[in-house]
Enzyme design. Structure first.
Site, PDB file in Angstrom:
ATOM      1  N   HIS A 170      -1.355  -2.459  48.877  1.00  0.00           N
ATOM      2  CA  HIS A 170      -0.092  -3.193  48.987  1.00  0.00           C
ATOM      3  C   HIS A 170      -0.169  -4.483  48.167  1.00  0.00           C
ATOM      4  O   HIS A 170       0.717  -4.759  47.355  1.00  0.00           O
ATOM      5  CB  HIS A 170       0.233  -3.509  50.442  1.00  0.00           C
ATOM      6  CG  HIS A 170       1.376  -4.461  50.607  1.00  0.00           C
ATOM      7  ND1 HIS A 170       2.677  -4.112  50.313  1.00  0.00           N
ATOM      8  CD2 HIS A 170       1.421  -5.765  50.992  1.00  0.00           C
ATOM      9  CE1 HIS A 170       3.468  -5.153  50.527  1.00  0.00           C
ATOM     10  NE2 HIS A 170       2.727  -6.181  50.925  1.00  0.00           N
ATOM     11  N   ASP A 188      13.954  -8.910  17.634  1.00  0.00           N
ATOM     12  CA  ASP A 188      12.981  -8.200  18.462  1.00  0.00           C
ATOM     13  C   ASP A 188      11.874  -9.187  18.777  1.00  0.00           C
ATOM     14  O   ASP A 188      11.965 -10.354  18.410  1.00  0.00           O
ATOM     15  CB  ASP A 188      12.425  -6.946  17.770  1.00  0.00           C
ATOM     16  CG  ASP A 188      12.013  -5.864  18.779  1.00  0.00           C
ATOM     17  OD1 ASP A 188      11.399  -6.227  19.799  1.00  0.00           O
ATOM     18  OD2 ASP A 188      12.313  -4.683  18.564  1.00  0.00           O
ATOM     19  N   TRP A 237      -7.122  -7.181  48.029  1.00  0.00           N
ATOM     20  CA  TRP A 237      -6.643  -7.367  46.654  1.00  0.00           C
ATOM     21  C   TRP A 237      -7.486  -8.419  45.938  1.00  0.00           C
ATOM     22  O   TRP A 237      -7.496  -8.455  44.732  1.00  0.00           O
ATOM     23  CB  TRP A 237      -5.147  -7.713  46.599  1.00  0.00           C
ATOM     24  CG  TRP A 237      -4.823  -9.184  46.612  1.00  0.00           C
ATOM     25  CD1 TRP A 237      -4.671  -9.964  47.711  1.00  0.00           C
ATOM     26  CD2 TRP A 237      -4.634 -10.040  45.482  1.00  0.00           C
ATOM     27  NE1 TRP A 237      -4.397 -11.254  47.340  1.00  0.00           N
ATOM     28  CE2 TRP A 237      -4.368 -11.332  45.976  1.00  0.00           C
ATOM     29  CE3 TRP A 237      -4.654  -9.854  44.093  1.00  0.00           C
ATOM     30  CZ2 TRP A 237      -4.125 -12.430  45.144  1.00  0.00           C
ATOM     31  CZ3 TRP A 237      -4.411 -10.949  43.264  1.00  0.00           C
ATOM     32  CH2 TRP A 237      -4.159 -12.220  43.799  1.00  0.00           C
ATOM     33  N   SER A 292      -3.039  -4.867  29.309  1.00  0.00           N
ATOM     34  CA  SER A 292      -1.591  -4.840  29.138  1.00  0.00           C
ATOM     35  C   SER A 292      -1.008  -6.249  29.198  1.00  0.00           C
ATOM     36  O   SER A 292      -0.220  -6.654  28.341  1.00  0.00           O
ATOM     37  CB  SER A 292      -0.984  -3.963  30.237  1.00  0.00           C
ATOM     38  OG  SER A 292       0.387  -4.192  30.343  1.00  0.00           O
ATOM     39  N   SER A 293      -1.410  -7.016  30.212  1.00  0.00           N
ATOM     40  CA  SER A 293      -0.848  -8.356  30.385  1.00  0.00           C
ATOM     41  C   SER A 293      -1.208  -9.253  29.209  1.00  0.00           C
ATOM     42  O   SER A 293      -0.370 -10.029  28.733  1.00  0.00           O
ATOM     43  CB  SER A 293      -1.373  -8.983  31.674  1.00  0.00           C
ATOM     44  OG  SER A 293      -1.040  -8.191  32.764  1.00  0.00           O
ATOM     45  N   HIS A 301      -5.341 -18.397  41.195  1.00  0.00           N
ATOM     46  CA  HIS A 301      -4.286 -19.362  41.466  1.00  0.00           C
ATOM     47  C   HIS A 301      -3.274 -19.473  40.333  1.00  0.00           C
ATOM     48  O   HIS A 301      -2.077 -19.439  40.590  1.00  0.00           O
ATOM     49  CB  HIS A 301      -4.786 -20.725  41.922  1.00  0.00           C
ATOM     50  CG  HIS A 301      -3.680 -21.391  42.678  1.00  0.00           C
ATOM     51  ND1 HIS A 301      -3.414 -21.131  43.988  1.00  0.00           N
ATOM     52  CD2 HIS A 301      -2.673 -22.172  42.246  1.00  0.00           C
ATOM     53  CE1 HIS A 301      -2.312 -21.756  44.348  1.00  0.00           C
ATOM     54  NE2 HIS A 301      -1.835 -22.400  43.313  1.00  0.00           N
ATOM     55  N   GLU A 304      -2.506 -17.140  38.640  1.00  0.00           N
ATOM     56  CA  GLU A 304      -1.773 -15.891  38.813  1.00  0.00           C
ATOM     57  C   GLU A 304      -0.557 -16.072  39.726  1.00  0.00           C
ATOM     58  O   GLU A 304       0.505 -15.501  39.462  1.00  0.00           O
ATOM     59  CB  GLU A 304      -2.718 -14.814  39.370  1.00  0.00           C
ATOM     60  CG  GLU A 304      -2.048 -13.524  39.818  1.00  0.00           C
ATOM     61  CD  GLU A 304      -1.492 -12.679  38.674  1.00  0.00           C
ATOM     62  OE1 GLU A 304      -1.889 -12.919  37.522  1.00  0.00           O
ATOM     63  OE2 GLU A 304      -0.672 -11.797  38.956  1.00  0.00           O
ATOM     64  N   TYR A 350       1.260 -18.615  39.963  1.00  0.00           N
ATOM     65  CA  TYR A 350       2.319 -19.241  39.166  1.00  0.00           C
ATOM     66  C   TYR A 350       2.840 -18.279  38.104  1.00  0.00           C
ATOM     67  O   TYR A 350       4.004 -18.357  37.707  1.00  0.00           O
ATOM     68  CB  TYR A 350       1.833 -20.561  38.567  1.00  0.00           C
ATOM     69  CG  TYR A 350       1.592 -21.563  39.671  1.00  0.00           C
ATOM     70  CD1 TYR A 350       2.672 -22.073  40.371  1.00  0.00           C
ATOM     71  CD2 TYR A 350       0.317 -21.907  40.067  1.00  0.00           C
ATOM     72  CE1 TYR A 350       2.478 -22.924  41.442  1.00  0.00           C
ATOM     73  CE2 TYR A 350       0.114 -22.765  41.132  1.00  0.00           C
ATOM     74  CZ  TYR A 350       1.188 -23.276  41.813  1.00  0.00           C
ATOM     75  OH  TYR A 350       1.008 -24.099  42.878  1.00  0.00           O
ATOM     76  N   SER A 392      17.129 -20.503  37.378  1.00  0.00           N
ATOM     77  CA  SER A 392      17.608 -21.627  36.572  1.00  0.00           C
ATOM     78  C   SER A 392      18.680 -21.191  35.577  1.00  0.00           C
ATOM     79  O   SER A 392      19.344 -22.034  34.966  1.00  0.00           O
ATOM     80  CB  SER A 392      16.448 -22.284  35.823  1.00  0.00           C
ATOM     81  OG  SER A 392      15.483 -22.741  36.724  1.00  0.00           O
ATOM     82  N   HIS A 433      -8.757 -24.373  46.777  1.00  0.00           N
ATOM     83  CA  HIS A 433      -8.101 -24.482  48.084  1.00  0.00           C
ATOM     84  C   HIS A 433      -8.022 -23.128  48.776  1.00  0.00           C
ATOM     85  O   HIS A 433      -7.673 -23.059  49.945  1.00  0.00           O
ATOM     86  CB  HIS A 433      -6.730 -25.167  47.995  1.00  0.00           C
ATOM     87  CG  HIS A 433      -5.658 -24.394  47.296  1.00  0.00           C
ATOM     88  ND1 HIS A 433      -4.628 -24.986  46.625  1.00  0.00           N
ATOM     89  CD2 HIS A 433      -5.436 -23.062  47.164  1.00  0.00           C
ATOM     90  CE1 HIS A 433      -3.834 -24.071  46.125  1.00  0.00           C
ATOM     91  NE2 HIS A 433      -4.299 -22.900  46.433  1.00  0.00           N
ATOM     92  N   HIS A 434      -8.353 -22.075  48.047  1.00  0.00           N
ATOM     93  CA  HIS A 434      -8.475 -20.769  48.701  1.00  0.00           C
ATOM     94  C   HIS A 434      -9.816 -20.640  49.412  1.00  0.00           C
ATOM     95  O   HIS A 434     -10.095 -19.622  50.023  1.00  0.00           O
ATOM     96  CB  HIS A 434      -8.344 -19.645  47.672  1.00  0.00           C
ATOM     97  CG  HIS A 434      -7.003 -19.603  47.005  1.00  0.00           C
ATOM     98  ND1 HIS A 434      -5.960 -18.848  47.460  1.00  0.00           N
ATOM     99  CD2 HIS A 434      -6.533 -20.263  45.922  1.00  0.00           C
ATOM    100  CE1 HIS A 434      -4.897 -19.018  46.679  1.00  0.00           C
ATOM    101  NE2 HIS A 434      -5.222 -19.882  45.740  1.00  0.00           N
ATOM    102  N   THR A 444       6.915 -28.955  41.877  1.00  0.00           N
ATOM    103  CA  THR A 444       7.642 -27.847  42.504  1.00  0.00           C
ATOM    104  C   THR A 444       8.832 -28.387  43.290  1.00  0.00           C
ATOM    105  O   THR A 444       9.945 -27.846  43.213  1.00  0.00           O
ATOM    106  CB  THR A 444       6.697 -27.060  43.433  1.00  0.00           C
ATOM    107  OG1 THR A 444       5.435 -26.918  42.775  1.00  0.00           O
ATOM    108  CG2 THR A 444       7.240 -25.701  43.737  1.00  0.00           C
ATOM    109  N   LYS A 461      11.727 -29.258  41.108  1.00  0.00           N
ATOM    110  CA  LYS A 461      12.562 -28.107  40.748  1.00  0.00           C
ATOM    111  C   LYS A 461      13.573 -27.814  41.854  1.00  0.00           C
ATOM    112  O   LYS A 461      14.756 -27.585  41.588  1.00  0.00           O
ATOM    113  CB  LYS A 461      11.690 -26.880  40.499  1.00  0.00           C
ATOM    114  CG  LYS A 461      11.001 -26.911  39.151  1.00  0.00           C
ATOM    115  CD  LYS A 461      10.342 -25.574  38.864  1.00  0.00           C
ATOM    116  CE  LYS A 461       9.827 -25.545  37.452  1.00  0.00           C
ATOM    117  NZ  LYS A 461      10.862 -25.638  36.434  1.00  0.00           N
ATOM    118  N   ARG A 495      -5.895 -11.874  59.686  1.00  0.00           N
ATOM    119  CA  ARG A 495      -5.381 -10.941  58.674  1.00  0.00           C
ATOM    120  C   ARG A 495      -6.240  -9.684  58.687  1.00  0.00           C
ATOM    121  O   ARG A 495      -7.400  -9.726  59.039  1.00  0.00           O
ATOM    122  CB  ARG A 495      -5.548 -11.532  57.271  1.00  0.00           C
ATOM    123  CG  ARG A 495      -4.775 -12.702  56.952  1.00  0.00           C
ATOM    124  CD  ARG A 495      -5.238 -13.266  55.612  1.00  0.00           C
ATOM    125  NE  ARG A 495      -4.811 -12.423  54.490  1.00  0.00           N
ATOM    126  CZ  ARG A 495      -4.927 -12.782  53.219  1.00  0.00           C
ATOM    127  NH1 ARG A 495      -5.444 -13.941  52.898  1.00  0.00           N
ATOM    128  NH2 ARG A 495      -4.529 -11.978  52.257  1.00  0.00           N
TER     129      ARG A 495
END
Lengths: 639, 255
Positions: free
Chosen positions: A79, A108, A143, A173-174, A257, A259, A261, A272, A306-307, A332, A335, A454
């Site tokens: 998931h 293009d 994950w 790919s990314s 992290h 990631e 964002y 926006s 912080h993780h 943040t 925004k 969890r």
């Protein structure tokens, strides 16, 4: 000299253009590739959602036996992996593909064939990592796959091999896409479109590409170590050999992290676009919006630990990462306020897209506030690895990224298909989704604070969690009809939706100045841009009178088809206009397939050496052969 | 005639080169250019070819790749439980066997020199390709002729790169004979992975340069190919610079 007035008698398929499925397999058109991304990632979004529903079913009541413990491990691993790598990232990529060239005034992306390659690698990589769950052989280490637990000793099966190799494939790919889009934004802007005139979606996407370029190599290396440990017996994560059990966590979160964002910034970009258009006002504080996006990108690389507050980094480490985490709330928050001020005093049109955009503001704020609550290590120690964290990141990812993406889909659907999505169904979708989402995830704050960890596959009764779990499961079940309404709306509106004019929402940016769906060449004449809202300059000059207008960056390019800002209403073929387009080619498809076959061979190595070598050999031969053919063929046919 | 855009800024020759595929191609009917190829005066925002920008983005990404590898090496430095060690001797407590420090710094210094010289050859190869159309001065000597030969310098770059790889193959083999494999200890895992990744990059570079050499033999590389060579050169220099970091951090700094 071809002009717009050229004779339209030219047969559109006269020159061997591919049709049917081959047209999709060989396309190099960024719009078609964007469409492929959109459909594939929606499929994976549904798939990942069903995995979640199965988990919620299992957790509905204490001691249920819908799935086994190991199946539950596979479900939560897949998931998370599916939603992060196969749904949200490629949903954003769908918009990068479709919108970046259109918003820039380009015909293009910089490298159309590389773009096709990125898509095919994503598709094959997605199947590679997803198919094993049908035999309950899917990755089962979470994950973020913490080593040493994800090493061969503690995860002996093939499950985590799929994950290690699959994520490696998806990284290719990314990265390929990120090089492409970063180059496109740097180099293919229409004359006059300096960076501070780019539409905000393109701005946020631009920042995202840099995050991908700099963050993905780190996970690549972390995965290489894990792969070597699992396949070749190296010691990177072998604590008995002196390895640091935190190495993986650091490497993973240095990637992980940024990631998050990567997941949220494109959605921020989409809303926006939606908010100013539907408030009939320019975006409030445009420069600050751009700078705060950049600042989020920078700070995003400085908050990873912080993780890891619970691992005992010591007071200095905890303090530094606590402070940087609190700091990142500032851009943040900026925004959030700018979006509110954009709506302030506007004449707001509550389209489905607008509802989802406002939903993002509300729900992301809740997720942001719970995020602040675990930026403080003492507080985090109470929350880490509980359902409170699950609640937090679903508010920012579902409430943030997914709401923003839905907003973008409703908003840009008329551009993609020339028809509106049904607004009534859209409103139903929004409210059901909004209610179900809160029903699912809000109670998790409480079950988490009451100590529910969890990733447990079941729990005993009378720990104070029963009611909250029942509500969460009810919410998850309610998300199914909500999503079903969306899917029905999406597919039925393609054929039967109300026809939309080119500028379906009376918007301000270049993508709305051309027909819907856009012709293959996008712009018959490349527009010259004088402000941030070139289309409103023509249609609603009163809205843009306070926006700076200059001739800055307006070099004359010497091209005969660069003209002043205008609206194009007629669709021709590129041939009629004499615009050379990239040729269709199957080579990126085969190159991508070769690469994935190679990885499949590697996967087989511990089980069947012959099959392994065969896979690697065949895959490598395909990869090299088709890459050679690709590189030695010009992008365009000579006319 | 030096091409210039309308603002009077000269357009770099790389933009006008044949290799530049039409990206935001606007004009299909541009005047045919030299060599019978259609020349597209494509407007790009920066005036640079997109491939030049993409290779820099790629190199930025590669920096993070090697930074991750090198950091891991440094974090694990001195943490191996069993030998052999890079800079100090180790006595096996079970067998009493003494293993000498394993790094052979004189040999690696030589291979480093070889790799750095390949960068010099690469610079000369690019210069030779860029100046291919300029006639040699009257009375040009052997030195002038050598400098003007792109084949010579591409060969030199390839061979020096291959020489570096040969040194690496020798180093890896001798380490294995001395009892250090990728499985032996943390030093072995990090060392072989880091230097192996670098060696793979050198190998890719040699193959890349080999294809340029093949094109040079087939139809001759000229100024219109300068961008292609330039991009390969950027990559090659990057791989060299990474080796300077690796050589300093792994070989020259003792425990």
């Amino acid at each position: 000299m071809a002009t717009v007035a050229a004779s339209p008698t030219y047969a559109s398929h006269a020159t061997g253009e591919k049709e049917g499925i081959m047209a999709w397999l060989t396309t190099t058109d960024h719009k078609k590739i964007g469409t492929l991304y959109l459909h594939t990632s929606l499929f994976f979004f549904i798939f990942g959602g069903l995995e979640a529903v199965l988990m919620r079913w299992q957790l509905m009541k204490p001691n249920m036996t819908v799935v086994t413990a190991d199946q539950f491990n596979q479900l939560f691993t897949m998931h998370g992996t599916t939603m992060v790598f196969l749904a949200i990232m490629p949903l954003s990529a769908a918009f990068f593909n479709y919108l970046i060239p259109l918003q820039l005034g380009a015909r293009d992306v910089a490298f159309p064939r590389l773009n096709a390659f990125s898509y095919w690698v994503y598709l094959f990589g997605g199947l590679f990592i997803t198919i094993p769950i049908f035999g309950w052989m899917a990755p089962n280490g979470g994950w973020f796959a913490y080593a040493p637990l994800s090493g061969r000793t503690y995860s002996p099966g093939i499950n985590m091999d799929f994950w290690v190799l699959g994520i490696q494939i998806l990284g290719v790919s990314s990265l390929a896409a990120a090089f492409n889009f970063a180059t496109t934004v740097i180099n293919l802007r229409a004359p006059g479109m300096n960076l501070m005139r780019m539409p905000m979606f393109t701005w946020m996407s631009f920042v995202t590409q840099f995050l991908i370029i700099l963050a993905f190599p780190v996970i690549t290396i972390a995965l290489v170590f894990l792969q070597f440990d699992r396949f070749f017996g190296t010691n990177f994560y072998q604590v008995s050999a002196g390895a640091d059990p935190l190495l993986w966590q650091h490497l993973f979160w240095v990637f992980g992290h940024p990631e998050v964002y990567i997941l949220i910034l494109p959605a921020f970009g989409l809303v926006s676009e939606v908010l100013p258009t539907n408030s009939k006002k320019p975006l409030f504080g445009y420069p600050v919006m751009a700078y705060s996006g950049i600042l989020i990108g920078f700070l995003g690389f400085g908050v990873w630990a912080h993780h890891m507050f619970a691992v005992g980094m010591g007071p200095i480490g905890d303090t530094v990462f606590s402070l940087t985490t609190m700091l990142i709330a500032i851009p943040t928050g900026v925004k959030i306020f700018n979006w509110i001020f954009t709506m302030w005093g506007g004449s707001i049109r509550f389209t489905a897209a607008m509802k989802f955009a406002i939903g993002l503001i509300a729900l992301f704020t809740i997720g942001g506030i719970s995020g602040i609550s675990h930026s403080s290590p003492p507080s985090d120690l109470q929350q880490t690895d509980t359902y409170y964290i699950v609640a937090h990141f679903h508010y920012v990812l579902f409430g943030g990224a997914i709401m923003g993406i839905f907003s973008g889909i409703y908003h840009y659907f008329p551009k993609m298909y020339g028809r509106y999505m049904n607004e009534t169904l859209g409103t139903w979708h929004f409210w059901l989704n909004f209610i179900a989402m809160n029903l699912t995830f809000f109670p998790m704050h409480f079950s988490g604070m009451l100590g529910m960890p969890r990733r447990i596959y079941t729990y005993d009764a009378n720990q104070g969690w029963d009611t909250f779990n029942m509500i969460s499961t009810a919410g998850a079940f309610l998300l199914m009809p909500a999503t079903l309404i969306f899917i029905y709306n999406f597919f039925s509106s393609k054929k039967g939706g109300e026809p939309a004019p080119p500028n379906a929402w009376d918007a301000a940016t270049l993508e709305w100045s051309i027909p819907s769906p856009p012709p293959e060449y996008n712009f018959a004449k490349i527009p010259v841009v004088h402000s941030r809202y070139p289309l409103w300059d023509l249609t609603h000059p009163e809205r843009t009178k306070d926006v700076p207008h200059t001739d800055a960056g307006m070099v004359h390019t010497g091209e005969h088809d660069v003209v002043d800002m205008h609206i194009e209403t007629e669709t021709f073929t590129a041939k009629q206009l004499g615009i050379p387009m990239p040729s269709a080619t199957i080579k990126p498809f085969w190159t991508a397939l070769g690469m994935v076959i190679m990885f499949t061979g590697l996967l087989m190595m511990p089980h069947n050496k012959t099959a392994g070598y065969a896979g690697i050999g065949v895959g490598a031969a395909m990869l090299v052969g088709f890459l050679y053919a690709w590189l030695t063929t010009p992008l365009e046919e000579h006319h | 005639m030096r091409a210039a855009d309308s603002a009077g800024r000269p357009i770099p020759s790389s933009v006008l080169s044949l290799g530049a595929q039409p990206l935001v191609s606007a004009n299909a009917h541009a005047a045919p250019a030299h060599g019978g190829h259609e020349e597209h005066h494509h407007y790009t925002t920066t005036g640079l070819d997109s491939r030049k920008i993409a290779i820099w983005a790629f190199i930025g990404s590669e920096c993070m790749l090697f930074a991750s590898l090198i950091s891991t090496y440094l974090i694990y430095k001195g943490r191996s439980i069993v030998g052999p060690f890079p800079h100090t001797a180790w006595t096996n407590p079970q067998t009493g066997q003494v293993m000498k420090p394993i790094l052979n710094i004189p040999v690696t210094s030589a291979s480093t020199f070889v790799l750095l010289m390949s960068s010099l050859a690469m610079v000369l190869a690019l210069a030779a390709v860029e100046n291919k159309d300029k006639p040699l001065p009257a009375g040009a000597g052997l030195g002038d002729r050598m400098l003007a030969s792109s084949k010579l310098w591409l060969w030199a770059t390839c061979l020096l790169g291959a020489g570096f790889l040969a040194f690496q193959a020798y180093e890896f083999t001798s380490f294995v004979h001395e009892g250090l494999t990728i499985k032996t200890n943390l030093f072995g895992s990090t060392f072989f992975t880091l230097t192996g990744f670098h060696g793979a990059h050198v190998t890719a570079g040699v193959i890349w340069l080999g294809t340029l050499l093949a094109i040079d033999y087939k139809r001759g590389l000229g100024p219109k190919d300068a961008l292609n060579v330039d991009i390969a050169a950027l990559y090659w220099h990057f791989v060299d610079v990474v080796w300077i970091a690796i050589f300093t951090l792994l070989y020259l700094i003792p425990d």
